[in-house]
Every structure is written in structure tokens, then in C-alpha cells.
Design a protein around this motif. Sequence first.
Motif, short mmCIF file in Angstrom:
data_model
loop_
_atom_site.label_atom_id
_atom_site.label_comp_id
_atom_site.label_asym_id
_atom_site.label_seq_id
_atom_site.Cartn_x
_atom_site.Cartn_y
_atom_site.Cartn_z
N GLY A 13 0.82 -1.21 0.00
CA GLY A 13 0.00 0.00 0.00
C GLY A 13 0.85 1.26 0.00
N LEU A 14 1.87 1.29 0.86
CA LEU A 14 2.74 2.46 0.92
C LEU A 14 3.60 2.58 -0.33
CD1 LEU A 14 3.88 2.50 4.66
CD2 LEU A 14 2.27 4.03 3.51
N PHE A 15 4.05 1.44 -0.87
CA PHE A 15 4.80 1.45 -2.13
C PHE A 15 3.97 2.10 -3.23
CE2 PHE A 15 5.26 -0.68 -6.25
CZ PHE A 15 6.58 -0.44 -6.56
N LEU A 16 2.72 1.68 -3.35
CA LEU A 16 1.86 2.21 -4.41
C LEU A 16 1.54 3.68 -4.19
CD1 LEU A 16 -0.54 -0.85 -4.69
CD2 LEU A 16 1.07 -0.09 -6.45
N ALA A 17 1.28 4.07 -2.94
CA ALA A 17 0.98 5.47 -2.65
C ALA A 17 2.18 6.36 -2.98
CB ALA A 17 0.58 5.64 -1.19
N SER A 18 3.38 5.89 -2.64
CA SER A 18 4.59 6.67 -2.93
C SER A 18 4.83 6.76 -4.43
CB SER A 18 5.80 6.02 -2.26
OG SER A 18 5.64 5.96 -0.86
N SER A 19 4.57 5.67 -5.15
CA SER A 19 4.76 5.66 -6.60
C SER A 19 3.77 6.59 -7.29
CB SER A 19 4.60 4.23 -7.13
OG SER A 19 4.70 4.21 -8.54
N LEU A 20 2.52 6.49 -6.92
CA LEU A 20 1.47 7.31 -7.56
C LEU A 20 1.65 8.79 -7.27
CD1 LEU A 20 -1.52 4.92 -6.84
CD2 LEU A 20 -0.65 5.51 -9.11
N ALA A 21 2.17 9.11 -6.08
CA ALA A 21 2.37 10.52 -5.71
C ALA A 21 3.44 11.18 -6.58
CB ALA A 21 2.75 10.62 -4.24
N MET A 22 4.34 10.41 -7.17
CA MET A 22 5.41 10.95 -8.01
C MET A 22 4.93 11.30 -9.41
SD MET A 22 8.60 8.44 -7.14
CE MET A 22 9.59 9.26 -8.41
#
Length: 402
Positions: free
Chosen positions: A229-238
Motif C-alpha cells: 500500500g505504501l509502495f503504491l501510494a509513494s509511486s502514484l504521488a510521483m
Amino acid sequence: MLTGKWRNVALLTFCEVLAMTLWFSGSAIIPGLRQEMILSDSQAAAMASAVSFGFVAGTLTSAFFTLVDRVKPQTLFMFSALTAAAANLATLSIDPAGPWMPVLRFIVGACMAGVYPVGMVLISSWTEKDRGFLVGLLVAALTLGSGAPHLIDLFGGLDWRFTIIASSAMAAVAGLLCQLFEPGRPFSKAAAFKPGLMLQALTDPALRLANFGYFGHMVELYAVWAWIGLFLASSLAMYPGGDSAPELAKLLAFTMIGSGAAGSIAGGFLADRIGRTRLTIGAMAISGLCCIFAGFAFGMPTYVLVILCVVWGTSIIADSAQFSASVIELSPPAYVGTMVTTQTCIGFVLTIATIHAVPYLVDWFGWSGAFVPLAAGPFLGVLAMARLRAMPASMKLAHGRR
């Protein structure tokens, strides 16, 4: 109209989905908690790993006291689900960043030892020549339930309390509904747990390789599920338009874990036809490659992440049930209880280590490289299962070494 068998299988599968929402309810609420308070990576890891600690303790306790033989399985399932739901709900009355949070998550994990393994006992009363498929179906329920908190959290917005209340209510309903389950045949007496024989899981060549395959699988599985979940949130925020990253990350996290439901069913179906070693080798090879490719997908457009989530989510769990089935088939009947318990406990101890390792890997390599070291697990698992397939002992497995 469903027959008696499939009516009860459907009921049990539904109960497993509802009850298993408690497992990752703690991980799913981490982004919401961080909106309200300071929550360090070590605190977040403790919330996730405490469930594994609890599951190990609960499994050992259940095996040592042969609770499935002493308590009606449906009753044990109900008591475990209701107790876990109460412990989960109690997190609303404490400081989530305080020391009591891991304690309550530990209790949830310990109670899960009375849900998932007991579900295996219940569904075994209906197995005939479809053990791989039915066990895969139950793992699919576990997988779908594990991913559900991310979807629940999406509907609750940033209010993490909604996820806690909803998952607790679902688990309580599961515990009550399980009382309606009717076994297909009387439950067989559980194989005795003999701690003195635990070492045989590592000294017997065939059992050792089957266990090493499982351990490699577990090195990756729960660490990825806990942090995806945190991996995806960090990726999408970029990526441009990242304002919707938190909501989209929850949906993709559910997609990733939920895809495993299809993978588990397909894995069970294929294992009954092509053999357990072939299935596990193929699944681990794909999921190990996904650990590496995740770094290339980080920060890429959403459609790339969707493809990664579906492929990774399907492959990462497709083989899980087949490791337990392999140990059951390779063990002398009198040792099955000890061998399965040993496999499960060591596997979940490994998950504790890798769950805590991921934040350090993020600090060292960033999210683009954090999952790469985890690929060593499934790749070593592939080697172990390939060696097992070449051994004469592999002919003991259903469908032999095919």
C-alpha cells in the motif's frame, strides 16, 4: 441449487473471507493514522509483524493442546473470530502509536490460528479427489479477506476507525455463521504434535526441500502484502496528477492482494493436474521476477502498476497451499501434525524478519529497490522445489513429479 457439499464449501469460504479481514486491518490503516499522528516505520512494522508473532504462538498452542480434537471445530472457529474481533475493536480505545497496539495485534494473530488452520480442517471433511482445488479455494478466501481492508479503507476515506469497525463486525458475523457449517464426514483425529520430532522437518531430505520451498515463498509474501500500500501510494504521488494517490493506492493494493484469490484457485486446479513441484516452481519464478520489476514500475504510469499488481498478486500466492499439501504427502501419517506445525511456525517467523527489514531497505535503496532483495526468497525456493522434483521421494506427491 447448490448441493450439500458446495453449499457448505461456499459458506465456509464466505466465513473465511470475512474473518481474515482482521489480518491486514492494521496495515491498511497506516496511511490514515499518519494523517493524524506521528507513526514511525518501526511502529508500523510492529503493527504488521505482531500478527505473525501471534499466529506462531497460537499455532503452537493449538497444536500442543490438540484443540481441534478437544473442541468442536465450528465452535473453535467462532470463539477465535469473536475474540479477534473484540481485540481489533479495542484498538479504538487506545493510542495507536502506543505500546498496546502491538499487543492487541498479537491477540488478533493468535486467534487467526483458530480461523485459517481450523478452516482447513473443516473443508477437509468434504475433500475427495479435489484436495488441491478445495485447499486452493480456502487460500483464495484468505487472500481476498487479507486484501479487503484496503478496499474497506477506501470507502472510509482517511478515517481509519471505519476500517477497524467494519473488519471487526465482519469477523464477528463470520464466527456466528460458521455454526451453520455441516461436515461432509466425521472429522479425523488430528495427527499428534510431538515437539521432539520437529527437527525431522529439516533433516529428512525430501521434507527439508519442501520446507525450504515454503520458506522462500514466505520471505516474500507477507512483507510485500504488508508494505504494498505504501509502495503504491509513494509511486502514484510521483506521477503527474498524484493528488488522488491515497485513494488509488488503496484500490490497487486491494487489486494486488485480491488477484491472489484467482491465483489460489487456479494454482489448486493446476496442481491437481500438472503436479505440485511444477506449479510451485512456476509461481515462485514469476513472483520473484516481479520483486525486481517493481523497481522499474515505481513512478511509472498507473496502467504499468495495474499490470504489475495483477501479475504479482496472482503469482505470489498461487503456490502457498501446495507447500502444505506437499509436506502432508511426504510425512509419515503419525508425524503430519508436527511437520505442518513446524513448517507454518518457521515460515511465519521469517515473515517477521522481512516485514521489519523493508523500512531499512527503503532507507538504503528507496522504494525502487526495496523489494529486490526479497526476490532471493522465491528464487531459492525454486531451486529447492526443482531438487525435490528430481528426487524419487517426489513420487509420493499427488501426480508425482510431473
